[in-house]
Design a protein around this motif. Structure first.
Motif, PDB file in Angstrom:
ATOM      1  N   GLU A  45      44.751  34.906  37.948  1.00 15.11           N
ATOM      2  CA  GLU A  45      43.335  35.006  37.604  1.00 15.11           C
ATOM      3  C   GLU A  45      43.011  36.438  37.166  1.00 15.11           C
ATOM      4  O   GLU A  45      43.683  37.398  37.553  1.00 15.11           O
ATOM      5  CB  GLU A  45      42.489  34.623  38.827  1.00 15.11           C
ATOM      6  CG  GLU A  45      42.651  33.192  39.263  1.00 15.11           C
ATOM      7  CD  GLU A  45      42.092  32.204  38.245  1.00 15.11           C
ATOM      8  OE1 GLU A  45      41.097  32.523  37.551  1.00 15.11           O
ATOM      9  OE2 GLU A  45      42.664  31.108  38.149  1.00 15.11           O
ATOM     10  N   LYS A  46      41.997  36.560  36.373  1.00 15.05           N
ATOM     11  CA  LYS A  46      41.659  37.865  35.803  1.00 15.05           C
ATOM     12  C   LYS A  46      41.340  38.900  36.872  1.00 15.05           C
ATOM     13  O   LYS A  46      41.763  40.054  36.781  1.00 15.05           O
ATOM     14  CB  LYS A  46      40.471  37.720  34.857  1.00 15.05           C
ATOM     15  CG  LYS A  46      40.809  37.001  33.593  1.00 15.05           C
ATOM     16  CD  LYS A  46      39.594  36.908  32.683  1.00 15.05           C
ATOM     17  CE  LYS A  46      39.949  36.188  31.399  1.00 15.05           C
ATOM     18  NZ  LYS A  46      38.803  36.081  30.495  1.00 15.05           N
ATOM     19  N   ASP A  49      44.542  39.966  38.515  1.00 21.46           N
ATOM     20  CA  ASP A  49      45.297  40.792  37.588  1.00 21.46           C
ATOM     21  C   ASP A  49      44.692  42.200  37.498  1.00 21.46           C
ATOM     22  O   ASP A  49      45.416  43.206  37.481  1.00 21.46           O
ATOM     23  CB  ASP A  49      45.325  40.121  36.226  1.00 21.46           C
ATOM     24  CG  ASP A  49      46.288  40.787  35.281  1.00 21.46           C
ATOM     25  OD1 ASP A  49      47.345  41.289  35.744  1.00 21.46           O
ATOM     26  OD2 ASP A  49      45.998  40.804  34.077  1.00 21.46           O
ATOM     27  N   LYS A  50      43.393  42.259  37.477  1.00 19.93           N
ATOM     28  CA  LYS A  50      42.714  43.558  37.431  1.00 19.93           C
ATOM     29  C   LYS A  50      42.986  44.355  38.703  1.00 19.93           C
ATOM     30  O   LYS A  50      43.241  45.562  38.647  1.00 19.93           O
ATOM     31  CB  LYS A  50      41.218  43.323  37.260  1.00 19.93           C
ATOM     32  CG  LYS A  50      40.411  44.581  37.137  1.00 19.93           C
ATOM     33  CD  LYS A  50      38.941  44.246  36.977  1.00 19.93           C
ATOM     34  CE  LYS A  50      38.091  45.503  36.964  1.00 19.93           C
ATOM     35  NZ  LYS A  50      36.664  45.170  36.953  1.00 19.93           N
TER      36      LYS A  50
END
Length: 59
Positions: A45-46, A49-50
């Motif tokens: 998921e973003k 990942d961030k």
């Protein structure tokens, strides 16, 4: 009249089809050449990942 029909049908009764199944005398050999490729895709998921990119020491 009946014996005439009976005599006429007697040769037909002798011509019934016969189906016979027999097992093979030699063992059955199956050669398989199989190539298996796996492809694994990991979806992150973003926000995860961030988080991973911001804090490299997390793992």
């Amino acid at each position: 009249m009946k014996p005439v029909w009976l005599v006429a049908l007697l040769p037909l009764a002798a011509c019934t089809p016969r189906v016979a199944l027999e097992a093979p005398k030699d063992p059955i050999t199956i050669n398989l050449n199989v190539k298996i490729d796996h492809e694994i895709r990991l979806k992150v998921e973003k926000d995860v990942d961030k988080l991973i990119t911001e804090d490299r020491t997390l793992f």
